[in-house]
Motif scaffolding. Sequence first.
Motif, PDB file in Angstrom:
ATOM      1  N   MET A 203       4.143   8.396  -6.177  1.00  0.00           N
ATOM      2  CA  MET A 203       3.132   9.408  -5.910  1.00  0.00           C
ATOM      3  C   MET A 203       2.104   9.486  -7.029  1.00  0.00           C
ATOM      4  O   MET A 203       0.926   9.738  -6.776  1.00  0.00           O
ATOM      5  N   SER A 204       2.538   9.244  -8.257  1.00  0.00           N
ATOM      6  CA  SER A 204       1.584   9.269  -9.377  1.00  0.00           C
ATOM      7  C   SER A 204       0.535   8.171  -9.224  1.00  0.00           C
ATOM      8  O   SER A 204      -0.640   8.362  -9.559  1.00  0.00           O
ATOM      9  N   VAL A 205       0.965   7.008  -8.709  1.00  0.00           N
ATOM     10  CA  VAL A 205       0.025   5.908  -8.475  1.00  0.00           C
ATOM     11  C   VAL A 205      -0.936   6.266  -7.344  1.00  0.00           C
ATOM     12  O   VAL A 205      -2.160   6.065  -7.448  1.00  0.00           O
ATOM     13  N   ILE A 206      -0.389   6.818  -6.256  1.00  0.00           N
ATOM     14  CA  ILE A 206      -1.222   7.188  -5.102  1.00  0.00           C
ATOM     15  C   ILE A 206      -2.243   8.255  -5.493  1.00  0.00           C
ATOM     16  O   ILE A 206      -3.434   8.163  -5.163  1.00  0.00           O
ATOM     17  N   ILE A 207      -1.792   9.281  -6.214  1.00  0.00           N
ATOM     18  CA  ILE A 207      -2.684  10.357  -6.654  1.00  0.00           C
ATOM     19  C   ILE A 207      -3.782   9.805  -7.562  1.00  0.00           C
ATOM     20  O   ILE A 207      -4.959  10.172  -7.439  1.00  0.00           O
TER      21      ILE A 207
END
Length: 322
Positions: free
Chosen positions: A265-269
């Motif tokens: 999720m950190s990458v997507i965000i």
Amino acid sequence: MENIKSDLLLPLGVSIIISLILGKIVIKILKKAHIGQSIREDGPKAHYSKAGTPTMGGIIFVFSTLITLAIFKGYSFENILIVLGMLGFGLVGFVDDFFKLVMKRSLGLTEMQKIIFQIIISFALIFLASQVSIKPIGTFIIPFINIELNLGVFAYPILAFIMIGTVNATNITDGLDGLATSVTIPVFIALTIIAINFNSNISLFSIIFTGALIGFLVYNSNPASVFMGDTGSMAIGGALVMACIIFNMSLYLIILGGVYVMETMSVIIQVISYKTRNKKRVFLMSPIHHHFELKGYKEQKIVTSFTILSTILSVITLLLFL
């Protein structure tokens, strides 16, 4: 309890020993073949000193698992499926590593090639898992409320999405010395307990895989003597998601694999923010473990903190699922 000790503690110990022995052998071979890690130029500067560290070390715990399973006659149909998940996705990672590190092709497999291979493997494994899952393969148990939802054939694309997402999430998590290994150990201990509760032979695979990871961690912890590479990180994801699908607990991966989810999720965000907010970033660098690095936290502290979080999430999963 005595049966558990005799049936599982011995395979655990044997797996650790085999992993330690194979580690010595494989690391020497990788060094001799000059199969070393290249460091991304935009990564943390502290990682530059890691350039050349042997990688593709995932073959250590993969082969340790295969050997120990053979010793203890653990190749039940359930465990064969999990092995196929480990080997199938591990092979995609191995080919990618091989092209990049041995054939010296900078990109390895293209993203499209990876996805195509992963989709094919996913649907094949889901079909096979439908023959042994505890409940119909289309059954999803919803966490917290414990309601069963049967989606029938519509479950196949959803499970394929979960499978591919899990494999790539474990791959993303492999970014610090010992991080993916340490985070995964409590996850497979939890799976061992779940399998014992269902009187499933998957408990044998899970405890053996745990032992193989513990042995590998001796070489993979900071400062790492070897990295697992895509070979290992994708093999972990394949084994994990196959076990969860067989237990019809794929939705529980959000909790059990919470650290992998957080990393992804950190990458997507970060990507969404960069593209929609005029190149503004939420994190100093993604995945989030690099953010904490750039904030000044030492690798060992980040790995320890993430492992504690993984342990807590594994205990929560046990309390909810059992």
